[in-house]
Structure formats: structure tokens, C-alpha cells
Design a protein around this motif. Structure first.
Motif, PDB file in Angstrom:
ATOM      1  N   ILE A 123     -10.127 -12.879 -11.293  1.00 44.37           N
ATOM      2  CA  ILE A 123     -10.873 -13.493 -12.388  1.00 44.37           C
ATOM      3  C   ILE A 123     -11.656 -12.380 -13.064  1.00 44.37           C
ATOM      4  CG2 ILE A 123     -12.484 -15.312 -13.051  1.00 44.37           C
ATOM      5  CD1 ILE A 123     -11.948 -16.541 -10.226  1.00 44.37           C
ATOM      6  N   THR A 124     -11.198 -11.952 -14.220  1.00 47.39           N
ATOM      7  CA  THR A 124     -11.854 -10.865 -14.939  1.00 47.39           C
ATOM      8  C   THR A 124     -13.281 -11.254 -15.292  1.00 47.39           C
ATOM      9  OG1 THR A 124     -11.183 -11.658 -17.121  1.00 47.39           O
ATOM     10  CG2 THR A 124      -9.625 -10.220 -15.937  1.00 47.39           C
ATOM     11  N   PHE A 125     -14.067 -10.287 -15.739  1.00 47.93           N
ATOM     12  CA  PHE A 125     -15.440 -10.623 -16.097  1.00 47.93           C
ATOM     13  C   PHE A 125     -15.472 -11.654 -17.216  1.00 47.93           C
ATOM     14  CE2 PHE A 125     -19.678  -9.272 -18.054  1.00 47.93           C
ATOM     15  CZ  PHE A 125     -20.387 -10.156 -17.259  1.00 47.93           C
ATOM     16  N   SER A 126     -14.565 -11.519 -18.184  1.00 47.63           N
ATOM     17  CA  SER A 126     -14.490 -12.528 -19.252  1.00 47.63           C
ATOM     18  C   SER A 126     -14.209 -13.910 -18.673  1.00 47.63           C
ATOM     19  CB  SER A 126     -13.406 -12.151 -20.267  1.00 47.63           C
ATOM     20  OG  SER A 126     -13.777 -10.995 -20.980  1.00 47.63           O
ATOM     21  N   GLY A 127     -13.318 -13.965 -17.671  1.00 47.80           N
ATOM     22  CA  GLY A 127     -13.021 -15.235 -17.022  1.00 47.80           C
ATOM     23  C   GLY A 127     -14.213 -15.778 -16.263  1.00 47.80           C
ATOM     24  N   GLN A 128     -14.968 -14.898 -15.628  1.00 48.43           N
ATOM     25  CA  GLN A 128     -16.177 -15.322 -14.916  1.00 48.43           C
ATOM     26  C   GLN A 128     -17.211 -15.880 -15.890  1.00 48.43           C
ATOM     27  OE1 GLN A 128     -17.653 -12.318 -12.110  1.00 48.43           O
ATOM     28  NE2 GLN A 128     -15.568 -11.542 -11.879  1.00 48.43           N
ATOM     29  N   VAL A 129     -17.327 -15.244 -17.043  1.00 53.14           N
ATOM     30  CA  VAL A 129     -18.267 -15.719 -18.062  1.00 53.14           C
ATOM     31  C   VAL A 129     -17.862 -17.105 -18.542  1.00 53.14           C
ATOM     32  CG1 VAL A 129     -19.129 -15.308 -20.399  1.00 53.14           C
ATOM     33  CG2 VAL A 129     -18.990 -13.410 -18.775  1.00 53.14           C
ATOM     34  N   GLN A 130     -16.566 -17.303 -18.753  1.00 53.00           N
ATOM     35  CA  GLN A 130     -16.095 -18.619 -19.191  1.00 53.00           C
ATOM     36  C   GLN A 130     -16.329 -19.675 -18.113  1.00 53.00           C
ATOM     37  OE1 GLN A 130     -15.194 -19.526 -22.319  1.00 53.00           O
ATOM     38  NE2 GLN A 130     -15.946 -17.437 -22.665  1.00 53.00           N
ATOM     39  N   ASN A 131     -16.176 -19.310 -16.848  1.00 54.05           N
ATOM     40  CA  ASN A 131     -16.488 -20.249 -15.764  1.00 54.05           C
ATOM     41  C   ASN A 131     -17.968 -20.617 -15.783  1.00 54.05           C
ATOM     42  OD1 ASN A 131     -13.877 -20.447 -14.777  1.00 54.05           O
ATOM     43  ND2 ASN A 131     -14.154 -18.845 -13.241  1.00 54.05           N
ATOM     44  N   GLN A 194     -19.291  -1.244 -24.806  1.00 53.93           N
ATOM     45  CA  GLN A 194     -19.160  -2.117 -25.969  1.00 53.93           C
ATOM     46  C   GLN A 194     -18.654  -3.499 -25.558  1.00 53.93           C
ATOM     47  OE1 GLN A 194     -16.505  -0.681 -29.011  1.00 53.93           O
ATOM     48  NE2 GLN A 194     -17.064  -2.289 -30.463  1.00 53.93           N
ATOM     49  N   GLN A 195     -17.615  -3.528 -24.711  1.00 57.68           N
ATOM     50  CA  GLN A 195     -17.066  -4.799 -24.266  1.00 57.68           C
ATOM     51  C   GLN A 195     -18.030  -5.516 -23.324  1.00 57.68           C
ATOM     52  OE1 GLN A 195     -13.065  -4.438 -22.797  1.00 57.68           O
ATOM     53  NE2 GLN A 195     -12.878  -6.613 -22.318  1.00 57.68           N
ATOM     54  N   TYR A 196     -18.641  -4.773 -22.436  1.00 56.91           N
ATOM     55  CA  TYR A 196     -19.605  -5.312 -21.466  1.00 56.91           C
ATOM     56  C   TYR A 196     -20.775  -5.973 -22.191  1.00 56.91           C
ATOM     57  CZ  TYR A 196     -21.514  -5.003 -16.626  1.00 56.91           C
ATOM     58  OH  TYR A 196     -21.958  -5.254 -15.358  1.00 56.91           O
ATOM     59  N   SER A 197     -21.262  -5.315 -23.219  1.00 57.37           N
ATOM     60  CA  SER A 197     -22.394  -5.821 -23.987  1.00 57.37           C
ATOM     61  C   SER A 197     -22.072  -7.182 -24.601  1.00 57.37           C
ATOM     62  CB  SER A 197     -22.773  -4.823 -25.082  1.00 57.37           C
ATOM     63  OG  SER A 197     -23.802  -5.330 -25.903  1.00 57.37           O
ATOM     64  N   GLN A 198     -20.875  -7.318 -25.144  1.00 55.25           N
ATOM     65  CA  GLN A 198     -20.468  -8.585 -25.752  1.00 55.25           C
ATOM     66  C   GLN A 198     -20.382  -9.698 -24.707  1.00 55.25           C
ATOM     67  OE1 GLN A 198     -16.774  -7.463 -27.585  1.00 55.25           O
ATOM     68  NE2 GLN A 198     -17.759  -6.408 -29.292  1.00 55.25           N
ATOM     69  N   GLN A 199     -19.861  -9.355 -23.532  1.00 54.69           N
ATOM     70  CA  GLN A 199     -19.723 -10.348 -22.472  1.00 54.69           C
ATOM     71  C   GLN A 199     -21.085 -10.799 -21.954  1.00 54.69           C
ATOM     72  OE1 GLN A 199     -17.401  -7.636 -20.190  1.00 54.69           O
ATOM     73  NE2 GLN A 199     -15.427  -8.581 -20.687  1.00 54.69           N
ATOM     74  N   ILE A 200     -21.992  -9.834 -21.751  1.00 53.97           N
ATOM     75  CA  ILE A 200     -23.331 -10.166 -21.265  1.00 53.97           C
ATOM     76  C   ILE A 200     -24.111 -10.946 -22.324  1.00 53.97           C
ATOM     77  CG2 ILE A 200     -25.531  -9.189 -20.502  1.00 53.97           C
ATOM     78  CD1 ILE A 200     -23.926  -6.882 -19.257  1.00 53.97           C
ATOM     79  N   THR A 202     -22.946 -13.189 -24.178  1.00 52.34           N
ATOM     80  CA  THR A 202     -22.561 -14.596 -24.014  1.00 52.34           C
ATOM     81  C   THR A 202     -23.416 -15.255 -22.930  1.00 52.34           C
ATOM     82  OG1 THR A 202     -20.285 -14.140 -24.719  1.00 52.34           O
ATOM     83  CG2 THR A 202     -20.655 -16.181 -23.496  1.00 52.34           C
ATOM     84  N   LEU A 203     -23.671 -14.534 -21.828  1.00 52.37           N
ATOM     85  CA  LEU A 203     -24.543 -15.076 -20.783  1.00 52.37           C
ATOM     86  C   LEU A 203     -25.925 -15.373 -21.358  1.00 52.37           C
ATOM     87  CD1 LEU A 203     -23.700 -12.785 -17.698  1.00 52.37           C
ATOM     88  CD2 LEU A 203     -22.718 -15.010 -18.294  1.00 52.37           C
ATOM     89  N   TYR A 204     -26.449 -14.450 -22.161  1.00 55.15           N
ATOM     90  CA  TYR A 204     -27.754 -14.662 -22.796  1.00 55.15           C
ATOM     91  C   TYR A 204     -27.714 -15.894 -23.701  1.00 55.15           C
ATOM     92  CZ  TYR A 204     -31.761 -13.987 -25.880  1.00 55.15           C
ATOM     93  OH  TYR A 204     -32.908 -14.182 -26.611  1.00 55.15           O
ATOM     94  N   ALA A 208     -29.119 -17.230 -19.903  1.00 54.31           N
ATOM     95  CA  ALA A 208     -29.549 -16.167 -18.985  1.00 54.31           C
ATOM     96  C   ALA A 208     -30.702 -15.376 -19.600  1.00 54.31           C
ATOM     97  CB  ALA A 208     -28.383 -15.243 -18.662  1.00 54.31           C
ATOM     98  N   ARG A 209     -31.823 -15.293 -18.883  1.00 50.01           N
ATOM     99  CA  ARG A 209     -32.981 -14.557 -19.376  1.00 50.01           C
ATOM    100  C   ARG A 209     -33.438 -13.488 -18.387  1.00 50.01           C
ATOM    101  NH1 ARG A 209     -31.169 -16.478 -23.106  1.00 50.01           N
ATOM    102  NH2 ARG A 209     -32.122 -17.687 -24.795  1.00 50.01           N
ATOM    103  N   LYS A 210     -33.402 -13.781 -17.107  1.00 51.81           N
ATOM    104  CA  LYS A 210     -33.750 -12.792 -16.081  1.00 51.81           C
ATOM    105  C   LYS A 210     -32.453 -12.228 -15.528  1.00 51.81           C
ATOM    106  CE  LYS A 210     -37.937 -15.238 -14.558  1.00 51.81           C
ATOM    107  NZ  LYS A 210     -38.654 -15.734 -13.362  1.00 51.81           N
ATOM    108  N   VAL A 211     -32.068 -11.057 -16.010  1.00 48.45           N
ATOM    109  CA  VAL A 211     -30.734 -10.523 -15.724  1.00 48.45           C
ATOM    110  C   VAL A 211     -30.829  -9.179 -15.012  1.00 48.45           C
ATOM    111  CG1 VAL A 211     -28.497  -9.879 -16.692  1.00 48.45           C
ATOM    112  CG2 VAL A 211     -29.833 -11.712 -17.758  1.00 48.45           C
ATOM    113  N   VAL A 212     -30.163  -9.097 -13.877  1.00 44.59           N
ATOM    114  CA  VAL A 212     -30.063  -7.862 -13.095  1.00 44.59           C
ATOM    115  C   VAL A 212     -28.699  -7.237 -13.383  1.00 44.59           C
ATOM    116  CG1 VAL A 212     -30.050  -6.858 -10.780  1.00 44.59           C
ATOM    117  CG2 VAL A 212     -31.482  -8.861 -11.280  1.00 44.59           C
ATOM    118  N   ILE A 213     -28.690  -6.019 -13.878  1.00 42.51           N
ATOM    119  CA  ILE A 213     -27.437  -5.294 -14.097  1.00 42.51           C
ATOM    120  C   ILE A 213     -27.357  -4.190 -13.045  1.00 42.51           C
ATOM    121  CG2 ILE A 213     -26.087  -3.891 -15.686  1.00 42.51           C
ATOM    122  CD1 ILE A 213     -27.245  -5.391 -17.986  1.00 42.51           C
ATOM    123  N   VAL A 214     -26.378  -4.299 -12.175  1.00 44.84           N
ATOM    124  CA  VAL A 214     -26.216  -3.338 -11.079  1.00 44.84           C
ATOM    125  C   VAL A 214     -25.278  -2.220 -11.518  1.00 44.84           C
ATOM    126  CG1 VAL A 214     -25.529  -3.032  -8.670  1.00 44.84           C
ATOM    127  CG2 VAL A 214     -26.543  -5.204  -9.417  1.00 44.84           C
ATOM    128  N   GLY A 215     -25.735  -0.990 -11.420  1.00 42.69           N
ATOM    129  CA  GLY A 215     -24.901   0.148 -11.781  1.00 42.69           C
ATOM    130  C   GLY A 215     -23.785   0.373 -10.771  1.00 42.69           C
TER     131      GLY A 215
END
Length: 359
Positions: A123-131, A194-200, A202-204, A208-215
Motif C-alpha cells: 500500500i503506497t503512501f498515496s494508498g495509505q492517505v486514501q485509506n 515535492q510528491q511527499y508534500s502534496q500527500q501530507i 492531503t492529511l492536513y 491532521a494538525r499535530k504531525v510527526v515526520i520521521v526522517g
């Protein structure tokens, strides 16, 4: 005498037991790859599965699907946040269970759609976002309206950790993927961000307001990638870690950008530095072996994960890595604790998870 004992018994069962404090946040939503997947790949036709022994050997009832001998980092963090139980996999959670948060992570998943495709389904990140979007729709129905759902979700912790597979199972796999020839490391990091930003975003947009981004961690020092030298034993692969650091530095910039949005509280967990510290000073954490897995020996030997029913090392608490890529429970406890409560100023920016939960 018997009647007196009976009275004491009735009083004892009538008295309330110790009350466990409520969790620090109402829910915890998790997005990621095999480092935090806890069973979403169990029902998928994929080579990236861990629902067999010796994975999860410390869990009563059998392995749940996590890529460790026991707890993953998010299991540790969920405990520290005060949850009674571990956050369930989305594949097994519906209805009221969604209100406590779910784990959407999928082994072999990446930011890019093609990442990990050689391993089969994921399940790609885009798929996880859609879930997640589908889960929000159910939460709106349960809470009655969008405003109530938005207010509820604004108090929850969202954790996102992607990118490892976009390097290991994409950019640095030239026999399968063309990205290593199409992009310089700088260009690839920019494309991912660029792609990650667009996906995140969508969460916002969906609460989503309190977001942890793990490097991304120090992947070049994992047993799957270590290069063997004749005199020094093992050394980390700098070209991998240098490329990852380009990506991680852009993640910090991304956190700063998102924190300009209304109501947003984003933070960055520096997994690279945490791994580097553990590998440099293993004895201070009670670890002894950092250059090989307890089972699973590495890409060059053709075995990244544990084989079914393989006998692991007997002293797993002394190993940082369980297989050739994923940490042991002992390693995950260290990483999870430092993510929740920073041990040094470089662990988290601008705050650790503990402080994020208090906002």
C-alpha cells in the motif's frame, strides 16, 4: 470469623480498582513502511510480509505481522502516550476502533508509486492517505458532523515515516529502477519532497494538525547494506547515507513550511542521528552487535529478512538489528523513547512527541 471474612470480601469487590489515566491524545494515526507495519501486508500477495515465526516471537498468540522480534517504535510510542493497547492495523480495524487511531503502514511502500514493486503488493503512501480519507468519512458519521470530527482529529497525533524504500528499493536498485540514472541525488530528493508534500497536505486537509515526520535512518549502516573491508570488518556506505541526508534536510524545511499553516504543529524526528548515536555508542545502550542481524544476514548474501522458522540468535537483547534491515525490540525501544522524549537537542525539531501531545 467466616462472616467477617465474607464482609471483607464483599467490600473488596465493591471497591473500584486503580484507574488508568486517559491517553495523552485521543488517537494516534500511523503511516509508513515495514519499520512500523503491524499486519497490513498479512493479506496481500507480497514478499514483504512478517506474519510468521521467528517474527513476533515475544508476542503471545503468534506474530502479528511486525518486522521485529517484538515491539516496533510505534508500539513503544503508543505505550508512552498512555494507550491501553497497541494501535491496530487498518486491515483489522473498523467502526469505533477508528476513534483511537489506526496504523496504515505497509511494508515495501514508498512515496513513489513504483517503489517496492519487485516485492509484490504493498500500500503506497498515496494508498495509505486514501485509506485515511475513508477512515475520516467513517469518523464524521460516528461523531455526527464534520466540525466535530475536525475538532477531534486536531487533538490526535499523526506520525508519517516514508522514504527508506524510495532509496533502497528504488534509487539504489539500478537493475530494476531507472531513477538512479534519471536523477542526481539532489534532484531525486527534490522530486521526493515535492510528491511527499502534496500527500501530507492531503492529511492536513482532512484534519491532521499535530504531525510527526520521521526522517530516514542511517540506512547505509544497516546489515543489508554494509560493505565488508579486509582490515576494518565493516563500514557504512557513504553514498547511500549522503543521499538520505539530502532528503532529511529537506524534511526540516518541509516542517517549517507546514508550520505556517493555520493550526499546524509539525515536528521532525531525526532518526538518522539517533541511529548514528546508537551505532557509535552501543555499549551505553546495553547493545553489543550492530553490524549484523539476529537473523537475516544482508543483501549480498541474498537474505534480508528472517526465513520462516529460522532459529535466531539466542541473545537478541544485545543486537540492534533483528534481520538485515529492521531493528530488534531492544533497538526499537531506544528509538521510540528518544522520539517521544528527546535525549539530545538533535533528536527532534522543533519538539519531541511528548511536547507535541501537550499542545
Amino acid at each position: 470469623m467466616a462472616s467477617t471474612l465474607w464482609v471483607f470480601f464483599l467490600i473488596a469487590i465493591a471497591l473500584p480498582g486503580p484507574v488508568r489515566p486517559a491517553p495523552q491524545v485521543p488517537c494516534y494515526f500511523i503511516f509508513g513502511d515495514s519499520l512500523v507495519d503491524n499486519g497490513n501486508n498479512n493479506g496481500i500477495a507480497s514478499l514483504a510480509r512478517a506474519n510468521y515465526l521467528p517474527y513476533g516471537i515475544v508476542f503471545r498468540g503468534g506474530p502479528p505481522g511486525g518486522f521485529s522480534n517484538g515491539l516496533t517504535t510505534v508500539d513503544v510510542i503508543s505505550q508512552l502516550l498512555g494507550f491501553d493497547d497497541y494501535i491496530p492495523a487498518y486491515a483489522n480495524a473498523r467502526g469505533q476502533a477508528l476513534l483511537g487511531g489506526v496504523n496504515f503502514a505497509s511494508a515495501a511502500a514508498g512515496i513513489r508509486e513504483e517503489t517496492g514493486q519487485q516485492l509484490g503488493g504493498r500500500i503506497t503512501f498515496s494508498g495509505q492517505v486514501q485509506n485515511y480519507v475513508q477512515a475520516v468519512n467513517q469518523i464524521v458519521e460516528m461523531l455526527g458532523d464534520e466540525d466535530s470530527a475536525a475538532n477531534y482529529l486536531s487533538k490526535c497525533i499523526f506520525q508519517v515515516g516514508m522514504g527508506s524504500n524510495d532509496y533502497l528499493n528504488n534509487y539504489f536498485m539500478p537493475a530494476v529502477y531507472s531513477t538512479g540514472r534519471q536523477y542526481t541525488p539532489e534532484q531525486y530528493a527534490d522530486a521526493l519532497i515535492q510528491q511527499y508534500s502534496q500527500q501530507i497536505r492531503t492529511l492536513y486537509n482532512y484534519g491532521a494538525r499535530k504531525v510527526v515526520i520521521v526522517g530516514v535512518g542511517q540506512v547505509g549502516c544497516s546489515p543489508s547494506e554494509l560493505a565488508q573491508l579486509s582490515s576494518d570488518g565493516f563500514t557504512c556506505i557513504d553514498r547511500i547515507d549522503s543521499a538520505i541526508q539530502l532528503f532529511n534536510r529537506r524534511l526540516i524545511q518541509l516542517v517549517n513550511q507546514f508550520n505556517r499553516l493555520d493550526g499546524a504543529h509539525f515536528t521532525f524526528i531525526n532518526a538518522f542521528n539517533i541511529f548514528q548515536d546508537i551505532i557509535t555508542n552501543p555499549a551505553s545502550y546495553g547493545l553489543r552487535v550492530t553490524n549484523r542481524g539476529c537473523c537475516g544476514v544482508g543483501r549480498n548474501n541474498g537474505q534480508i529478512t528472517c526465513l520462516p522458522y529460522q532459529t535466531p540468535c539466542p541473545n537478541r537483547a544485545e543486537y540492534l538489528f533483528w534481520d538485515a534491515f529492521h531493528p530488534t525490540e531492544a533497538g526499537n525501544i531506544i528509538i521510540g523513547r528518544r522520539s517521544y522524549s528527546a535525549q539530545s537537542s538533535s533528536d527532534a525539531y522543533p519538539m519531541d512527541i511528548r511536547h507535541l501531545a501537550q499542545i
